[in-house]
Scaffold this motif. Sequence first.
Motif, PDB file in Angstrom:
ATOM      1  N   THR A   1       0.986  -1.384  -0.120  1.00  0.00           N
ATOM      2  CA  THR A   1       0.069   0.112  -0.001  1.00  0.00           C
ATOM      3  C   THR A   1       0.836   1.177  -0.155  1.00  0.00           C
ATOM      4  OG1 THR A   1      -1.667  -1.202   1.253  1.00  0.00           O
ATOM      5  CG2 THR A   1      -1.760   1.196   1.066  1.00  0.00           C
ATOM      6  N   TRP A   2       1.978   1.194   0.737  1.00  0.00           N
ATOM      7  CA  TRP A   2       2.911   2.415   0.772  1.00  0.00           C
ATOM      8  C   TRP A   2       3.268   2.687  -0.627  1.00  0.00           C
ATOM      9  CZ3 TRP A   2       6.564   0.672   5.388  1.00  0.00           C
ATOM     10  CH2 TRP A   2       5.882   0.388   6.508  1.00  0.00           C
ATOM     11  N   VAL A   3       3.985   1.641  -1.315  1.00  0.00           N
ATOM     12  CA  VAL A   3       4.497   1.858  -2.681  1.00  0.00           C
ATOM     13  C   VAL A   3       3.319   2.299  -3.546  1.00  0.00           C
ATOM     14  CG1 VAL A   3       5.718   0.977  -4.523  1.00  0.00           C
ATOM     15  CG2 VAL A   3       6.452   0.397  -2.318  1.00  0.00           C
ATOM     16  N   LEU A   4       2.478   1.454  -3.722  1.00  0.00           N
ATOM     17  CA  LEU A   4       1.034   1.687  -4.603  1.00  0.00           C
ATOM     18  C   LEU A   4       0.782   3.176  -4.583  1.00  0.00           C
ATOM     19  CD1 LEU A   4      -0.137   0.259  -6.622  1.00  0.00           C
ATOM     20  CD2 LEU A   4      -1.976  -0.607  -4.843  1.00  0.00           C
ATOM     21  N   SER A   5       0.406   3.530  -3.474  1.00  0.00           N
ATOM     22  CA  SER A   5      -0.061   5.191  -3.097  1.00  0.00           C
ATOM     23  C   SER A   5       0.587   6.064  -3.835  1.00  0.00           C
ATOM     24  CB  SER A   5      -0.078   5.291  -1.662  1.00  0.00           C
ATOM     25  OG  SER A   5       0.995   5.437  -0.962  1.00  0.00           O
ATOM     26  N   THR A   6       1.905   5.952  -3.877  1.00  0.00           N
ATOM     27  CA  THR A   6       2.749   6.978  -4.533  1.00  0.00           C
ATOM     28  C   THR A   6       3.006   6.629  -6.104  1.00  0.00           C
ATOM     29  OG1 THR A   6       4.875   5.633  -4.178  1.00  0.00           O
ATOM     30  CG2 THR A   6       4.013   6.948  -2.593  1.00  0.00           C
ATOM     31  N   ARG A   7       2.375   5.516  -6.446  1.00  0.00           N
ATOM     32  CA  ARG A   7       2.427   5.265  -7.865  1.00  0.00           C
ATOM     33  C   ARG A   7       1.196   5.646  -8.809  1.00  0.00           C
ATOM     34  NH1 ARG A   7       6.874   5.142  -6.329  1.00  0.00           N
ATOM     35  NH2 ARG A   7       8.517   3.303  -6.587  1.00  0.00           N
ATOM     36  N   LEU A   8       0.218   5.479  -8.180  1.00  0.00           N
ATOM     37  CA  LEU A   8      -1.096   5.544  -8.791  1.00  0.00           C
ATOM     38  C   LEU A   8      -1.291   6.924  -9.147  1.00  0.00           C
ATOM     39  CD1 LEU A   8      -3.495   3.281  -6.752  1.00  0.00           C
ATOM     40  CD2 LEU A   8      -2.673   2.943  -9.088  1.00  0.00           C
ATOM     41  N   ALA A   9      -1.957   7.236 -10.291  1.00  0.00           N
ATOM     42  CA  ALA A   9      -2.193   8.665 -10.763  1.00  0.00           C
ATOM     43  C   ALA A   9      -3.475   9.279  -9.790  1.00  0.00           C
ATOM     44  CB  ALA A   9      -2.597   8.614 -12.332  1.00  0.00           C
ATOM     45  N   THR A  10      -3.658  10.562  -9.959  1.00  0.00           N
ATOM     46  CA  THR A  10      -4.659  11.020  -9.139  1.00  0.00           C
ATOM     47  C   THR A  10      -5.870  10.758  -9.538  1.00  0.00           C
ATOM     48  OG1 THR A  10      -3.010  13.154  -8.925  1.00  0.00           O
ATOM     49  CG2 THR A  10      -5.546  13.353  -8.518  1.00  0.00           C
ATOM     50  N   GLY A  11      -6.324  10.437 -10.762  1.00  0.00           N
ATOM     51  CA  GLY A  11      -7.383   9.904 -11.307  1.00  0.00           C
ATOM     52  C   GLY A  11      -7.893   8.670 -10.579  1.00  0.00           C
ATOM     53  N   LYS A  12      -6.956   7.597 -10.729  1.00  0.00           N
ATOM     54  CA  LYS A  12      -7.073   6.191 -10.198  1.00  0.00           C
ATOM     55  C   LYS A  12      -7.501   6.230  -8.536  1.00  0.00           C
ATOM     56  CE  LYS A  12      -4.870   3.493 -13.526  1.00  0.00           C
ATOM     57  NZ  LYS A  12      -3.581   2.484 -13.826  1.00  0.00           N
TER      58      LYS A  12
ATOM     59  N   LEU B   1       9.393   4.279   6.477  1.00  0.00           N
ATOM     60  CA  LEU B   1       8.492   4.401   5.194  1.00  0.00           C
ATOM     61  C   LEU B   1       9.157   4.793   4.036  1.00  0.00           C
ATOM     62  CD1 LEU B   1       5.770   4.731   3.713  1.00  0.00           C
ATOM     63  CD2 LEU B   1       5.519   7.458   4.654  1.00  0.00           C
ATOM     64  N   GLY B   2      10.515   5.445   4.436  1.00  0.00           N
ATOM     65  CA  GLY B   2      11.257   5.914   3.052  1.00  0.00           C
ATOM     66  C   GLY B   2      12.165   4.681   2.781  1.00  0.00           C
ATOM     67  N   SER B   3      12.274   3.705   3.498  1.00  0.00           N
ATOM     68  CA  SER B   3      13.087   2.295   2.905  1.00  0.00           C
ATOM     69  C   SER B   3      12.511   1.733   1.914  1.00  0.00           C
ATOM     70  CB  SER B   3      13.470   1.241   4.451  1.00  0.00           C
ATOM     71  OG  SER B   3      11.996   1.147   4.752  1.00  0.00           O
ATOM     72  N   SER B   4      10.987   1.809   1.916  1.00  0.00           N
ATOM     73  CA  SER B   4      10.060   1.239   0.908  1.00  0.00           C
ATOM     74  C   SER B   4       9.831   2.039  -0.094  1.00  0.00           C
ATOM     75  CB  SER B   4       8.758   0.856   1.657  1.00  0.00           C
ATOM     76  OG  SER B   4       8.805   0.038   2.566  1.00  0.00           O
ATOM     77  N   LEU B   5       9.826   3.361   0.133  1.00  0.00           N
ATOM     78  CA  LEU B   5       9.736   4.299  -1.165  1.00  0.00           C
ATOM     79  C   LEU B   5      10.883   4.758  -1.763  1.00  0.00           C
ATOM     80  CD1 LEU B   5       7.388   7.302   0.419  1.00  0.00           C
ATOM     81  CD2 LEU B   5       6.882   4.982  -0.615  1.00  0.00           C
ATOM     82  N   GLY B   6      12.224   4.397  -1.059  1.00  0.00           N
ATOM     83  CA  GLY B   6      13.522   4.740  -1.676  1.00  0.00           C
ATOM     84  C   GLY B   6      13.860   6.058  -1.612  1.00  0.00           C
ATOM     85  N   ARG B   7      13.229   6.859  -1.047  1.00  0.00           N
ATOM     86  CA  ARG B   7      13.477   8.287  -0.661  1.00  0.00           C
ATOM     87  C   ARG B   7      12.835   8.931   0.690  1.00  0.00           C
ATOM     88  NH1 ARG B   7       8.903  10.839  -1.609  1.00  0.00           N
ATOM     89  NH2 ARG B   7       7.346   9.603  -3.265  1.00  0.00           N
ATOM     90  N   PRO B   8      13.256   9.929   1.148  1.00  0.00           N
ATOM     91  CA  PRO B   8      12.445  10.493   2.367  1.00  0.00           C
ATOM     92  C   PRO B   8      10.910  10.763   2.155  1.00  0.00           C
ATOM     93  CG  PRO B   8      14.514  11.457   1.841  1.00  0.00           C
ATOM     94  CD  PRO B   8      14.266  10.803   0.722  1.00  0.00           C
ATOM     95  N   PRO B   9      10.257  10.326   2.795  1.00  0.00           N
ATOM     96  CA  PRO B   9       8.773  10.635   2.603  1.00  0.00           C
ATOM     97  C   PRO B   9       8.333  12.245   2.845  1.00  0.00           C
ATOM     98  CG  PRO B   9       8.936   9.428   4.893  1.00  0.00           C
ATOM     99  CD  PRO B   9      10.277   9.401   4.264  1.00  0.00           C
ATOM    100  N   THR B  10       7.276  12.505   2.041  1.00  0.00           N
ATOM    101  CA  THR B  10       6.864  13.937   2.225  1.00  0.00           C
ATOM    102  C   THR B  10       5.439  13.993   3.105  1.00  0.00           C
ATOM    103  OG1 THR B  10       5.826  14.044   0.084  1.00  0.00           O
ATOM    104  CG2 THR B  10       8.187  14.509   0.313  1.00  0.00           C
ATOM    105  N   PHE B  11       4.995  15.145   3.139  1.00  0.00           N
ATOM    106  CA  PHE B  11       3.481  15.060   3.893  1.00  0.00           C
ATOM    107  C   PHE B  11       2.555  14.694   2.850  1.00  0.00           C
ATOM    108  CE2 PHE B  11      -0.395  17.726   4.751  1.00  0.00           C
ATOM    109  CZ  PHE B  11      -0.837  17.014   5.857  1.00  0.00           C
ATOM    110  N   GLY B  12       2.907  14.909   1.479  1.00  0.00           N
ATOM    111  CA  GLY B  12       1.985  14.471   0.530  1.00  0.00           C
ATOM    112  C   GLY B  12       1.789  13.066   0.114  1.00  0.00           C
ATOM    113  N   ASP B  13       3.029  12.567   0.496  1.00  0.00           N
ATOM    114  CA  ASP B  13       3.080  10.843   0.531  1.00  0.00           C
ATOM    115  C   ASP B  13       2.038  10.278   1.578  1.00  0.00           C
ATOM    116  OD1 ASP B  13       4.814  10.563  -1.411  1.00  0.00           O
ATOM    117  OD2 ASP B  13       6.519  10.747   0.035  1.00  0.00           O
ATOM    118  N   HIS B  14       2.122  10.935   2.798  1.00  0.00           N
ATOM    119  CA  HIS B  14       1.026  10.513   3.994  1.00  0.00           C
ATOM    120  C   HIS B  14      -0.190  10.761   3.474  1.00  0.00           C
ATOM    121  CE1 HIS B  14       4.808  10.768   6.307  1.00  0.00           C
ATOM    122  NE2 HIS B  14       3.992   9.843   7.231  1.00  0.00           N
ATOM    123  N   LEU B  15      -0.731  11.891   2.702  1.00  0.00           N
ATOM    124  CA  LEU B  15      -2.028  12.394   2.382  1.00  0.00           C
ATOM    125  C   LEU B  15      -2.572  11.197   1.342  1.00  0.00           C
ATOM    126  CD1 LEU B  15      -1.522  16.200   1.677  1.00  0.00           C
ATOM    127  CD2 LEU B  15      -3.016  15.142   3.380  1.00  0.00           C
TER     128      LEU B  15
END
Length: 394
Positions: free
Chosen positions: A237-248, A322-336
């Motif tokens: 879910t962590w990774v998928l949330s950052t990959r899906l487009a806004t429309g999806k 969370l950053g270890s799964s995303l491959g980068r430091p997470p942002t507030f937008g990632d949490h949203l």
Amino acid sequence: MTDLEQRRSRDPSAQDERRTVVVGLLADPDTPAEVAAKLVDTLPGVLGERVDGDTHWDVRTMTHPVTASVQDPEEVLGAVADKTADTDWDIGVYLTDLPMQHGQQPILADLDHDRRVAGLSLPGFGPFLQHHKVRHAIVRLVADLTGTADAGLERGQHHPGRLGRAAAKHLQPVRVVHLDQGRHTRRYVTTRGRGRARLLAGMVRTNQPWRLVVGMRTALAAVLGTSAYLTLTSTTTWVLSTRLATGKLILTLLVAVALMVAWIIGAHHLWERARDPGEREETILYNASTVITLSLGVLTMAAAVYVLTLLGALFFLEPSVLGSSLGRPPTFGDHLVLAWLATGLATIAGALGSGLDSEDAVRRAAYGYRERQRRDEIGEDDEHTESESASSSS
């Protein structure tokens, strides 16, 4: 000279007593009772200002399902007159959340001069500023019943300016229907088009969709539990949330809400079927009210879960984890977006949880008093019909 003044002049010894006019608000439980409670303190002053400043207005309320087994508008007003006859009220005004129609036109109010009673159907006033619109209507109906002025709900043309102009804009377009029942009775109805749209919105308002959040506790627990699990433990879910487009992401939540609404309707038998062709349009109206009420209720639930999920993600999810799964430091937008996706997926689980709530609990959460009562009566009629059919076949 008004009717009230004429009665006082015929009985001089009772002039002091007659200067007090008791206006009773007879209300159905739930929303009508809430509206009546808000009016009881302010209505005397408004009546004194706009109807008769020389009269002491005593406004009282009573909550009672007086028309428990009555649906027909004429019978409703008759039942109200019978009930108020047992009180010391001079005027009785009935507030109900039962949507009533004159043919294809929604009814706002019925007025009976002979029995000095009036009835107001709250859904006909729409979803917004309902309290103010009802107060204006009551003032004008009381003015009519006391002989001060014609109610003039149809654009306020019969009222003196201090009564009608400020309120007329809230009640347009309205027209009067004179009923041929051997009584001085009038009915105020709205148009079939705009009026029915406002009636539908008013029906949803009286159902109070936000009650669904706390009324369906099992479904809410399922949504919260699933959302928390997906947010805190699912790296997918962590990774998928950052990959899906806004429309999806938006489509995911909308589909989840639609599935939950459909599941609630199907699992708890909330969809009505017309028993004869004459009930078709009325059935469509009630089904539309159900779908909109549940949709708004589920969206409210999802919004509450989203906020809680976001707060939980910000508090419990360490940036390093969370950053270890995303491959980068997470942002507030990632949490949203993570909270958004988790809420959408969890809402689907909530549909399954809603099936565990009892049918009575769901109806209490989704409908107001009169709508629950109407559905119970339909269910009893259907059971009676089925039992008669079974008896005749045997």
